[in-house]
Scaffold this active site. Structure first.
Site, PDB file in Angstrom:
ATOM      1  N   THR A  98       0.883  -1.174   0.000  1.00  0.00           N
ATOM      2  CA  THR A  98       0.000   0.000   0.000  1.00  0.00           C
ATOM      3  C   THR A  98       0.916   1.217   0.000  1.00  0.00           C
ATOM      4  O   THR A  98       1.612   1.479   0.986  1.00  0.00           O
ATOM      5  CB  THR A  98      -0.910   0.024   1.242  1.00  0.00           C
ATOM      6  N   LYS A 173      -7.449   1.794  -3.434  1.00  0.00           N
ATOM      7  CA  LYS A 173      -7.166   1.390  -2.042  1.00  0.00           C
ATOM      8  C   LYS A 173      -7.404   2.582  -1.096  1.00  0.00           C
ATOM      9  O   LYS A 173      -7.865   2.418   0.031  1.00  0.00           O
ATOM     10  CB  LYS A 173      -5.724   0.880  -1.945  1.00  0.00           C
ATOM     11  N   LYS A 241      -0.239   5.241   8.341  1.00  0.00           N
ATOM     12  CA  LYS A 241       0.546   5.378   7.098  1.00  0.00           C
ATOM     13  C   LYS A 241      -0.410   5.540   5.914  1.00  0.00           C
ATOM     14  O   LYS A 241      -0.257   6.432   5.090  1.00  0.00           O
ATOM     15  CB  LYS A 241       1.431   4.145   6.895  1.00  0.00           C
TER      16      LYS A 241
HETATM   17  P1  NAP Z   1       5.076  -6.503   7.688  1.00  0.00           P
HETATM   18  O1  NAP Z   1       4.623  -7.769   8.317  1.00  0.00           O
HETATM   19  O2  NAP Z   1       5.636  -5.427   8.546  1.00  0.00           O
HETATM   20  O3  NAP Z   1       6.165  -6.896   6.572  1.00  0.00           O
HETATM   21  C1  NAP Z   1       6.853  -5.926   5.832  1.00  0.00           C
HETATM   22  C2  NAP Z   1       7.819  -6.646   4.926  1.00  0.00           C
HETATM   23  O4  NAP Z   1       8.527  -5.673   4.148  1.00  0.00           O
HETATM   24  C3  NAP Z   1       8.887  -7.444   5.676  1.00  0.00           C
HETATM   25  O5  NAP Z   1       9.185  -8.589   4.916  1.00  0.00           O
HETATM   26  C4  NAP Z   1      10.067  -6.477   5.706  1.00  0.00           C
HETATM   27  O6  NAP Z   1      11.313  -7.123   5.853  1.00  0.00           O
HETATM   28  C5  NAP Z   1       9.940  -5.867   4.324  1.00  0.00           C
HETATM   29  N1  NAP Z   1      10.600  -4.561   4.236  1.00  0.00           N
HETATM   30  C6  NAP Z   1      10.197  -3.395   4.787  1.00  0.00           C
HETATM   31  N2  NAP Z   1      11.045  -2.412   4.456  1.00  0.00           N
HETATM   32  C7  NAP Z   1      11.995  -2.949   3.669  1.00  0.00           C
HETATM   33  C8  NAP Z   1      13.135  -2.438   3.006  1.00  0.00           C
HETATM   34  N3  NAP Z   1      13.455  -1.148   3.085  1.00  0.00           N
HETATM   35  N4  NAP Z   1      13.889  -3.295   2.295  1.00  0.00           N
HETATM   36  C9  NAP Z   1      13.558  -4.595   2.207  1.00  0.00           C
HETATM   37  N5  NAP Z   1      12.494  -5.140   2.808  1.00  0.00           N
HETATM   38  C10 NAP Z   1      11.713  -4.334   3.520  1.00  0.00           C
HETATM   39  O7  NAP Z   1       3.913  -5.823   6.820  1.00  0.00           O
HETATM   40  P2  NAP Z   1       2.613  -6.486   6.173  1.00  0.00           P
HETATM   41  O8  NAP Z   1       1.525  -6.518   7.167  1.00  0.00           O
HETATM   42  O9  NAP Z   1       2.988  -7.737   5.444  1.00  0.00           O
HETATM   43  O10 NAP Z   1       2.220  -5.347   5.109  1.00  0.00           O
HETATM   44  C11 NAP Z   1       2.905  -5.179   3.891  1.00  0.00           C
HETATM   45  C12 NAP Z   1       2.163  -4.149   3.049  1.00  0.00           C
HETATM   46  O11 NAP Z   1       0.819  -4.572   2.824  1.00  0.00           O
HETATM   47  C13 NAP Z   1       2.078  -2.750   3.717  1.00  0.00           C
HETATM   48  O12 NAP Z   1       2.165  -1.750   2.743  1.00  0.00           O
HETATM   49  C14 NAP Z   1       0.683  -2.773   4.347  1.00  0.00           C
HETATM   50  O13 NAP Z   1       0.135  -1.460   4.487  1.00  0.00           O
HETATM   51  C15 NAP Z   1      -0.092  -3.587   3.320  1.00  0.00           C
HETATM   52  N6  NAP Z   1      -1.276  -4.276   3.844  1.00  0.00           N
HETATM   53  C16 NAP Z   1      -1.239  -4.954   5.036  1.00  0.00           C
HETATM   54  C17 NAP Z   1      -2.389  -5.587   5.510  1.00  0.00           C
HETATM   55  C18 NAP Z   1      -2.388  -6.321   6.842  1.00  0.00           C
HETATM   56  O14 NAP Z   1      -3.483  -6.676   7.323  1.00  0.00           O
HETATM   57  N7  NAP Z   1      -1.242  -6.603   7.452  1.00  0.00           N
HETATM   58  C19 NAP Z   1      -3.568  -5.541   4.771  1.00  0.00           C
HETATM   59  C20 NAP Z   1      -3.581  -4.878   3.544  1.00  0.00           C
HETATM   60  C21 NAP Z   1      -2.428  -4.244   3.089  1.00  0.00           C
HETATM   61  P3  NAP Z   1      11.857  -7.563   7.302  1.00  0.00           P
HETATM   62  O15 NAP Z   1      11.275  -8.908   7.565  1.00  0.00           O
HETATM   63  O16 NAP Z   1      13.323  -7.565   7.175  1.00  0.00           O
HETATM   64  O17 NAP Z   1      11.379  -6.502   8.284  1.00  0.00           O
END
Ligand code: NAP
Length: 289
Positions: A98, A173, A241
């Site tokens: 997102t 979104k 965010k």
């Molecule tokens: P998350 O669990 O915090 O995972 C984030 C991932 O991105 C991790 O694998 C992290 O690596 C990686 N990452 C972050 N910054 C990075 C960088 N600079 N370089 C390389 N890797 C990086 O987040 P999530 O819940 O999966 O969400 C991911 C996206 O989907 C976000 O944009 C969020 O807004 C969106 N989203 C989430 C949900 C939800 O319910 N969770 C629903 C809809 C949309 P590390 O493991 O090393 O930290």
């Protein structure tokens, strides 16, 4: 079967990459910044991992990214070891992060210059949707690239739609998040009011959820809200965010979002209560301070 890379094995990316391997039957190589998560994925799904995004993406037909925000996305896409460095002409970069519509347009152009297609493809449906492979995917980009990518995306989705040119998936979104902000605040106020009025919340919801007040949030969150439990999905930090992205876009397109701006401030209050990782229904907690 396609050759696929997946960058970012977080709460969402880990199971999504898994579905591409198991349900889609694709040849999947993953990359994660924290190597332990990539190792855990390889063990669980008997796949492959690479030490950098560029190495994971080499020779792939489709490259998926699901990281945190705009800057993270730029880093893994157009950064020093980003996927655009090694992706081949004719391949497709699909971004499930997102992020802003602006970064989507920027990456679309950067990819196009190398003969690569880019689709912004943020998702909704949360952790459960990702684990069950039933996400809603909102896409922006060229129609031909979308038609190529859709059957692959289908491995983790129930609904996949092309909303318009680059950036349109992110704009869609944003509408989704505007709706959620208002609905959750309304539900929090109703539950707060009902408790003060001495009503049985379960009984009330059982009745009013069948009428015009019903919503997904009411159906799925009223019970846990009533119990003061806020550990059920999308975190407040992520919502802030997203609302930041929404409000910046509204400043540039002139849309008036008074309620969204207010609810964004309310989520700031929740963060100040220590609720950074609580789920979005914790708007009730600030009313009950
Ligand atoms: P998350 O669990 O915090 O995972 C984030 C991932 O991105 C991790 O694998 C992290 O690596 C990686 N990452 C972050 N910054 C990075 C960088 N600079 N370089 C390389 N890797 C990086 O987040 P999530 O819940 O999966 O969400 C991911 C996206 O989907 C976000 O944009 C969020 O807004 C969106 N989203 C989430 C949900 C939800 O319910 N969770 C629903 C809809 C949309 P590390 O493991 O090393 O930290």
């Amino acid at each position: 079967m396609a050759k696929v890379a997946f960058i970012g094995l977080g709460v969402m990316g880990f199971p999504m990459a898994g579905h591409l391997k198991t349900k889609g039957g694709h040849d999947v190589t993953v990359y994660n910044r924290t190597a332990e998560k990539a190792a855990a994925w390889v063990e669980k799904f008997s796949g492959k991992s690479a030490p950098t995004p560029a190495e994971a993406a080499e020779g792939c037909d489709f490259v998926f990214v699901c990281v945190g925000n705009d800057d993270d996305l730029r880093q893994v896409s157009s950064g020093e070891n980003g996927v655009l460095k090694s992706m081949k002409p004719g391949s497709v970069l699909i971004d499930n992060t997102t992020a802003s519509a602006e970064v989507a347009r920027e990456l679309y152009e950067a990819a196009k210059a190398k003969g690569i297609d880019f689709i912004d493809a943020p998702v909704s449906g949360g952790q459960a949707g990702a684990e069950n492979g039933v996400l809603t995917v909102m896409c922006g980009g060229d129609e031909a690239a979308f038609e190529k990518a859709k059957p692959v995306i289908d491995a983790y989705a129930r609904m996949v739609g092309l909303m318009g040119p680059a950036g349109s998936g992110q704009l869609t979104k944003m509408m989704n998040q505007i709706c959620i902000a208002g609905i959750v605040q309304g539900l929090a106020e109703a539950v707060h009011f009902g408790k003060r009025a001495g009503l049985d919340i379960e009984k009330v919801v059982d009745v009013i959820s069948k009428g015009a007040a019903g919503s997904w949030q009411m159906e799925n969150r009223h019970k846990t809200m009533n119990q003061g439990k806020y550990d059920f999905g999308f975190a407040v930090d992520w919502m802030r965010k997203d609302l930041g992205i929404v409000l910046a876009e509204a400043r540039s397109n002139g849309a008036k979002l008074p309620l969204t701006a207010l609810v964004d401030q309310f989520y700031g209050d929740v963060q100040a209560l220590g609720g950074n990782r609580w789920d979005t229904s914790s708007l009730l907690a600030r009313l009950e301070r």
